[in-house]
Design a protein around this motif. Structure first.
Motif, short mmCIF file in Angstrom:
data_model
loop_
_atom_site.label_atom_id
_atom_site.label_comp_id
_atom_site.label_asym_id
_atom_site.label_seq_id
_atom_site.Cartn_x
_atom_site.Cartn_y
_atom_site.Cartn_z
N ASP A 20 0.81 -1.22 0.00
CA ASP A 20 0.00 0.00 0.00
C ASP A 20 0.84 1.27 0.00
N ARG A 21 2.14 1.13 0.22
CA ARG A 21 3.03 2.29 0.22
C ARG A 21 4.07 2.18 -0.90
N SER A 22 3.72 1.44 -1.92
CA SER A 22 4.64 1.24 -3.04
C SER A 22 3.97 1.64 -4.35
N PHE A 23 4.80 1.91 -5.34
CA PHE A 23 4.31 2.18 -6.68
C PHE A 23 4.25 0.87 -7.46
N TYR A 24 3.46 0.90 -8.53
CA TYR A 24 3.33 -0.28 -9.40
C TYR A 24 3.59 0.15 -10.83
N PRO A 31 10.28 -2.78 -6.10
CA PRO A 31 10.92 -3.55 -5.03
C PRO A 31 11.05 -2.79 -3.72
N ILE A 32 10.96 -1.46 -3.77
CA ILE A 32 11.03 -0.64 -2.56
C ILE A 32 9.84 0.30 -2.53
N CYS A 33 9.52 0.80 -1.35
CA CYS A 33 8.34 1.66 -1.18
C CYS A 33 8.55 3.03 -1.84
N ALA A 34 7.50 3.83 -1.82
CA ALA A 34 7.54 5.14 -2.47
C ALA A 34 8.60 6.05 -1.85
N ARG A 35 8.73 6.04 -0.53
CA ARG A 35 9.72 6.90 0.14
C ARG A 35 11.14 6.48 -0.25
N CYS A 36 11.41 5.18 -0.22
CA CYS A 36 12.75 4.69 -0.59
C CYS A 36 13.01 4.89 -2.08
N ARG A 86 3.64 12.32 -1.70
CA ARG A 86 4.37 13.07 -0.67
C ARG A 86 5.59 12.26 -0.21
N ARG A 87 5.44 10.96 -0.05
CA ARG A 87 6.58 10.12 0.34
C ARG A 87 7.67 10.18 -0.72
N LEU A 88 7.28 10.14 -1.99
CA LEU A 88 8.25 10.20 -3.08
C LEU A 88 9.00 11.54 -3.06
N LEU A 89 8.26 12.64 -2.95
CA LEU A 89 8.88 13.97 -2.99
C LEU A 89 9.79 14.22 -1.80
N GLY A 91 11.22 11.92 -0.11
CA GLY A 91 12.34 11.00 -0.30
C GLY A 91 13.37 11.55 -1.28
N ILE A 92 12.91 12.17 -2.37
CA ILE A 92 13.84 12.77 -3.34
C ILE A 92 14.67 13.86 -2.67
N LEU A 93 14.00 14.73 -1.94
CA LEU A 93 14.71 15.81 -1.24
C LEU A 93 15.74 15.24 -0.25
N PHE A 94 15.33 14.21 0.48
CA PHE A 94 16.22 13.58 1.44
C PHE A 94 17.41 12.92 0.73
N GLY A 95 17.16 12.24 -0.39
CA GLY A 95 18.23 11.58 -1.13
C GLY A 95 19.27 12.56 -1.64
N ILE A 96 18.81 13.70 -2.14
CA ILE A 96 19.74 14.75 -2.59
C ILE A 96 20.55 15.25 -1.40
N ALA A 97 19.85 15.52 -0.29
CA ALA A 97 20.53 16.00 0.92
C ALA A 97 21.52 14.97 1.44
N PHE A 98 21.20 13.70 1.30
CA PHE A 98 22.11 12.63 1.74
C PHE A 98 23.43 12.71 0.98
N ILE A 99 23.37 12.93 -0.33
CA ILE A 99 24.59 13.05 -1.13
C ILE A 99 25.38 14.28 -0.68
N PHE A 100 24.70 15.40 -0.47
CA PHE A 100 25.38 16.60 -0.01
C PHE A 100 26.03 16.37 1.36
N ALA A 101 25.30 15.70 2.27
CA ALA A 101 25.84 15.41 3.59
C ALA A 101 27.05 14.49 3.49
N PHE A 102 27.01 13.55 2.58
CA PHE A 102 28.15 12.66 2.36
C PHE A 102 29.37 13.46 1.91
#
Length: 135
Positions: A20-24, A31-36, A86-89, A91-102
């Motif tokens: 219920d929290r994944s895309f199809y 294989p992973i949810c919308a946030r991931c 909302r989970r996707l968006l 998640g995208i922002l977090f993923g970009i921030a994760f690279i910057f934090a790295f």
């Protein structure tokens, strides 16, 4: 092969992969949810963004992480139910921030290595010249 990649992604992200929290796509669940999925997209997008646009100030990176954390905690602690969009968006922002934090973490490691080298008697100007190439 695709099954192994999906299993790897679930492990890498620590993903619950709830249907219920994944895309199809064509009736098959991602294989992973919308946030991931958003985090993965953000990580992939974050690399060229950092290369071509540079890394924003550290506080901006922290602010980019905040929407995902807020959405996740509010959902966990209340009856609020987020949407997959909302989970996707977030998640995208977090993923970009994760690279910057790295990248910030990498810079910190280089700085600390330089400090240790100087502490043990290395020529400070030589250390600074080498560190400039990595930062």
């Amino acid at each position: 092969m695709a099954h192994k990649a999906g299993k790897f992604l679930r492990i890498f992200f620590g993903c619950h992969a709830r249907p219920d929290r994944s895309f199809y796509f064509h009736g098959k669940q991602f294989p992973i949810c919308a946030r991931c999925t958003g985090e993965l997209i953000g990580m992939i997008a974050g690399i060229p963004l950092a290369v071509f646009l540079g890394v924003p100030h550290f506080w901006i990176v922290i602010l980019m992480i905040f929407p995902l954390v807020l959405d996740g905690f509010v959902q966990r602690l209340t009856s609020y139910e987020s949407t997959n969009t909302r989970r996707l968006l977030t998640g995208i922002l977090f993923g970009i921030a994760f690279i910057f934090a790295f990248i910030y973490f990498h810079r910190l490691c280089i700085y600390l290595a330089g400090c240790v080298l100087k502490l043990f008697g290395a020529d400070p100007s030589a250390v600074d010249r080498v560190m400039e190439k990595f930062v």
